[in-house]
Design a protein around this motif. Structure first.
Motif, PDB file in Angstrom:
ATOM      1  N   PRO A  52       0.832  -1.207   0.000  1.00  0.00           N
ATOM      2  CA  PRO A  52       0.000   0.000   0.000  1.00  0.00           C
ATOM      3  C   PRO A  52       0.865   1.256   0.000  1.00  0.00           C
ATOM      4  O   PRO A  52       1.945   1.279   0.581  1.00  0.00           O
ATOM      5  N   GLY A  53       0.359   2.285  -0.675  1.00  0.00           N
ATOM      6  CA  GLY A  53       1.083   3.544  -0.707  1.00  0.00           C
ATOM      7  C   GLY A  53       1.169   4.113  -2.103  1.00  0.00           C
ATOM      8  O   GLY A  53       0.697   3.504  -3.072  1.00  0.00           O
ATOM      9  N   PRO A  54       1.763   5.289  -2.244  1.00  0.00           N
ATOM     10  CA  PRO A  54       1.867   5.943  -3.555  1.00  0.00           C
ATOM     11  C   PRO A  54       2.849   5.229  -4.475  1.00  0.00           C
ATOM     12  O   PRO A  54       3.687   4.441  -4.026  1.00  0.00           O
ATOM     13  N   ILE A  55       2.770   5.531  -5.759  1.00  0.00           N
ATOM     14  CA  ILE A  55       3.679   4.946  -6.737  1.00  0.00           C
ATOM     15  C   ILE A  55       5.047   5.610  -6.655  1.00  0.00           C
ATOM     16  O   ILE A  55       6.084   4.938  -6.703  1.00  0.00           O
ATOM     17  N   PHE A  56       5.041   6.933  -6.479  1.00  0.00           N
ATOM     18  CA  PHE A  56       6.286   7.674  -6.465  1.00  0.00           C
ATOM     19  C   PHE A  56       6.742   7.999  -5.048  1.00  0.00           C
ATOM     20  O   PHE A  56       5.926   8.181  -4.131  1.00  0.00           O
ATOM     21  N   PHE A  57       8.037   8.091  -4.889  1.00  0.00           N
ATOM     22  CA  PHE A  57       8.651   8.579  -3.661  1.00  0.00           C
ATOM     23  C   PHE A  57       9.195   9.971  -3.968  1.00  0.00           C
ATOM     24  O   PHE A  57       9.945  10.148  -4.918  1.00  0.00           O
ATOM     25  N   ARG A  58       8.785  10.955  -3.187  1.00  0.00           N
ATOM     26  CA  ARG A  58       9.248  12.329  -3.381  1.00  0.00           C
ATOM     27  C   ARG A  58      10.076  12.733  -2.167  1.00  0.00           C
ATOM     28  O   ARG A  58       9.669  12.516  -1.033  1.00  0.00           O
ATOM     29  N   GLN A  59      11.225  13.317  -2.430  1.00  0.00           N
ATOM     30  CA  GLN A  59      12.120  13.718  -1.351  1.00  0.00           C
ATOM     31  C   GLN A  59      12.854  14.995  -1.738  1.00  0.00           C
ATOM     32  O   GLN A  59      13.206  15.199  -2.893  1.00  0.00           O
ATOM     33  N   GLU A  60      13.096  15.853  -0.757  1.00  0.00           N
ATOM     34  CA  GLU A  60      13.816  17.097  -1.008  1.00  0.00           C
ATOM     35  C   GLU A  60      15.284  16.811  -1.281  1.00  0.00           C
ATOM     36  O   GLU A  60      15.935  16.070  -0.539  1.00  0.00           O
ATOM     37  N   LYS A  73      11.143   9.390  -7.719  1.00  0.00           N
ATOM     38  CA  LYS A  73      11.659   8.025  -7.790  1.00  0.00           C
ATOM     39  C   LYS A  73      10.481   7.082  -7.623  1.00  0.00           C
ATOM     40  O   LYS A  73       9.477   7.418  -6.978  1.00  0.00           O
ATOM     41  N   PHE A  74      10.567   5.899  -8.205  1.00  0.00           N
ATOM     42  CA  PHE A  74       9.560   4.895  -7.901  1.00  0.00           C
ATOM     43  C   PHE A  74       9.731   4.477  -6.437  1.00  0.00           C
ATOM     44  O   PHE A  74      10.863   4.274  -5.972  1.00  0.00           O
ATOM     45  N   ARG A  75       8.632   4.363  -5.725  1.00  0.00           N
ATOM     46  CA  ARG A  75       8.706   3.983  -4.313  1.00  0.00           C
ATOM     47  C   ARG A  75       9.211   2.544  -4.191  1.00  0.00           C
ATOM     48  O   ARG A  75       8.635   1.630  -4.767  1.00  0.00           O
ATOM     49  N   SER A  76      10.281   2.379  -3.439  1.00  0.00           N
ATOM     50  CA  SER A  76      10.857   1.053  -3.235  1.00  0.00           C
ATOM     51  C   SER A  76      10.849   0.631  -1.772  1.00  0.00           C
ATOM     52  O   SER A  76      11.332  -0.446  -1.437  1.00  0.00           O
ATOM     53  N   MET A  77      10.273   1.483  -0.917  1.00  0.00           N
ATOM     54  CA  MET A  77      10.239   1.191   0.512  1.00  0.00           C
ATOM     55  C   MET A  77       8.806   1.344   1.035  1.00  0.00           C
ATOM     56  O   MET A  77       7.936   1.886   0.342  1.00  0.00           O
ATOM     57  N   VAL A  78       8.592   0.883   2.239  1.00  0.00           N
ATOM     58  CA  VAL A  78       7.269   0.981   2.838  1.00  0.00           C
ATOM     59  C   VAL A  78       6.943   2.438   3.130  1.00  0.00           C
ATOM     60  O   VAL A  78       7.839   3.282   3.254  1.00  0.00           O
ATOM     61  N   SER A 106      18.070  -3.158 -10.189  1.00  0.00           N
ATOM     62  CA  SER A 106      18.055  -2.907 -11.639  1.00  0.00           C
ATOM     63  C   SER A 106      18.123  -1.424 -11.977  1.00  0.00           C
ATOM     64  O   SER A 106      18.216  -1.060 -13.161  1.00  0.00           O
ATOM     65  N   LYS A 107      18.037  -0.562 -10.946  1.00  0.00           N
ATOM     66  CA  LYS A 107      18.043   0.897 -11.098  1.00  0.00           C
ATOM     67  C   LYS A 107      16.784   1.437 -11.782  1.00  0.00           C
ATOM     68  O   LYS A 107      16.748   2.599 -12.194  1.00  0.00           O
ATOM     69  N   LEU A 108      15.758   0.605 -11.878  1.00  0.00           N
ATOM     70  CA  LEU A 108      14.512   1.075 -12.478  1.00  0.00           C
ATOM     71  C   LEU A 108      13.832   2.136 -11.619  1.00  0.00           C
ATOM     72  O   LEU A 108      13.023   2.923 -12.135  1.00  0.00           O
ATOM     73  N   ASP A 109      14.142   2.157 -10.332  1.00  0.00           N
ATOM     74  CA  ASP A 109      13.523   3.151  -9.459  1.00  0.00           C
ATOM     75  C   ASP A 109      13.956   4.571  -9.824  1.00  0.00           C
ATOM     76  O   ASP A 109      13.309   5.551  -9.438  1.00  0.00           O
ATOM     77  N   PRO A 129      22.155  14.125  -6.800  1.00  0.00           N
ATOM     78  CA  PRO A 129      21.650  15.135  -5.863  1.00  0.00           C
ATOM     79  C   PRO A 129      21.658  14.623  -4.421  1.00  0.00           C
ATOM     80  O   PRO A 129      21.138  13.546  -4.131  1.00  0.00           O
ATOM     81  N   GLU A 130      22.275  15.393  -3.550  1.00  0.00           N
ATOM     82  CA  GLU A 130      22.354  15.018  -2.143  1.00  0.00           C
ATOM     83  C   GLU A 130      21.138  15.531  -1.389  1.00  0.00           C
ATOM     84  O   GLU A 130      20.502  16.524  -1.768  1.00  0.00           O
ATOM     85  N   VAL A 131      20.827  14.876  -0.279  1.00  0.00           N
ATOM     86  CA  VAL A 131      19.823  15.386   0.645  1.00  0.00           C
ATOM     87  C   VAL A 131      20.483  16.476   1.477  1.00  0.00           C
ATOM     88  O   VAL A 131      21.708  16.473   1.672  1.00  0.00           O
ATOM     89  N   PRO A 132      19.729  17.457   1.976  1.00  0.00           N
ATOM     90  CA  PRO A 132      20.316  18.543   2.771  1.00  0.00           C
ATOM     91  C   PRO A 132      21.139  18.024   3.950  1.00  0.00           C
ATOM     92  O   PRO A 132      22.122  18.664   4.349  1.00  0.00           O
ATOM     93  N   GLU A 133      20.764  16.888   4.488  1.00  0.00           N
ATOM     94  CA  GLU A 133      21.457  16.321   5.645  1.00  0.00           C
ATOM     95  C   GLU A 133      22.934  16.072   5.368  1.00  0.00           C
ATOM     96  O   GLU A 133      23.768  16.182   6.269  1.00  0.00           O
ATOM     97  N   PHE A 134      23.274  15.743   4.108  1.00  0.00           N
ATOM     98  CA  PHE A 134      24.662  15.411   3.788  1.00  0.00           C
ATOM     99  C   PHE A 134      25.401  16.526   3.060  1.00  0.00           C
ATOM    100  O   PHE A 134      26.630  16.603   3.156  1.00  0.00           O
ATOM    101  N   ILE A 135      24.709  17.389   2.335  1.00  0.00           N
ATOM    102  CA  ILE A 135      25.392  18.453   1.598  1.00  0.00           C
ATOM    103  C   ILE A 135      26.144  19.368   2.549  1.00  0.00           C
ATOM    104  O   ILE A 135      27.185  19.949   2.199  1.00  0.00           O
TER     105      ILE A 135
END
Length: 261
Positions: A52-60, A73-78, A106-109, A129-135
């Motif tokens: 269950p959940g959305p198809i896409f994963f969106r992250q800053e 990205k295609f959602r690959s996690m819960v 396969s990198k399809l995500d 692209p890095e997340v703000p936490e690591f940049i």
């Protein structure tokens, strides 16, 4: 993360070079989305049937000039995985779904990032692209180079660290290892790409990425990888910084550009 980087920033590519690169991005992403539409639909259906959940994963993520955007990205996690763990994902992460495991290997995500390329948030080729936490762990000079380019779907570092999750899976503290050992090597490749920006070089990197995903290897004649290995499992941090720094500078300056690890 400390850095010995104190050289002048690379010269900025010409407007013509960047215009050609952007045209390549627009044409490539539009054709990619069109040709891959059946694959995108099949993956979307598989994700919905699997969990269950959305198809896409969106992250800053942090983009050109330090501005933020939301990556596709295609959602690959819960659902809620970001609240249940760290920003890094290792191979044995229990948050990954069954379909997600295949998508990651396969990198399809990564395919939906063609949308980000089409709208101008990203380029097909550029630093990941890095997340703000690591940049924030990059030095000001390093950030100046990284943020001077649109982030990309693939680049030298993405090819070298194609199995990053399994590498970090062996470590007791993956985040610390990523910050202290992986990030300096990635930056060396980001700097190398900054000095080699151009449409022909982008095509070379795209070809290398496609060959890696389809046949599992990159021909040495493409000159993608330097004599630079992921600096994991070294005896101590001092050795990692010393060896990684020298190799990184050699790679970025192009002296070893034709050599393959």
């Amino acid at each position: 993360m400390r850095s010995g980087y104190n050289r002048r920033l690379p010269a900025w590519p010409s407007h013509r070079t960047m215009a050609v690169k952007r045209i390549l991005d627009i044409v490539g992403s539009a054709l990619g989305l069109l040709l891959l539409l059946p694959v995108l639909v099949i993956v979307a259906v598989a994700i919905k049937l699997d969990s269950p959940g959305p198809i896409f994963f969106r992250q800053e993520r942090v983009g050109l000039g330090g501005g933020s955007f939301r990556i596709f990205k295609f959602r690959s996690m819960v659902v809620g995985a970001a609240r249940a763990g760290t920003a890094l994902t290792v191979r044995g992460d229990t948050r990954i779904t069954r379909v997600g495991m295949f998508l990651r290997s396969s990198k399809l995500d990564e395919l939906p990032q063609l949308i980000n390329v089409l709208v101008g948030d990203m380029s097909i080729v550029g630093p990941r692209p890095e997340v703000p936490e690591f940049i924030k762990f990059y030095t000001p000079d390093q950030r100046a180079i990284i943020l001077s380019m649109r982030p990309g779907i693939t680049d030298y570092a993405a090819i070298l660290f194609r199995d990053e999750s399994s590498l970090l899976d062996r470590e007791r503290d993956p985040i610390d290892v990523y910050r202290r050992e992986v990030m300096p090597v990635k930056f060396a490749y980001y700097e190398r790409y900054c000095r080699e920006i151009g449409a022909l070089n982008d095509l070379r990197i795209i070809l290398a990425t496609m060959l890696l995903l389809t046949v599992g290897r990159v021909p040495p004649r493409l000159g993608i990888e330097c004599n630079l290995q992921p600096p994991l499992h070294r005896k101590n941090e001092a050795e990692a910084l010393s060896r990684g720094g020298r190799s990184a500078l050699d790679c970025a300056s192009g002296r070893n550009a034709g050599r393959v690890s």
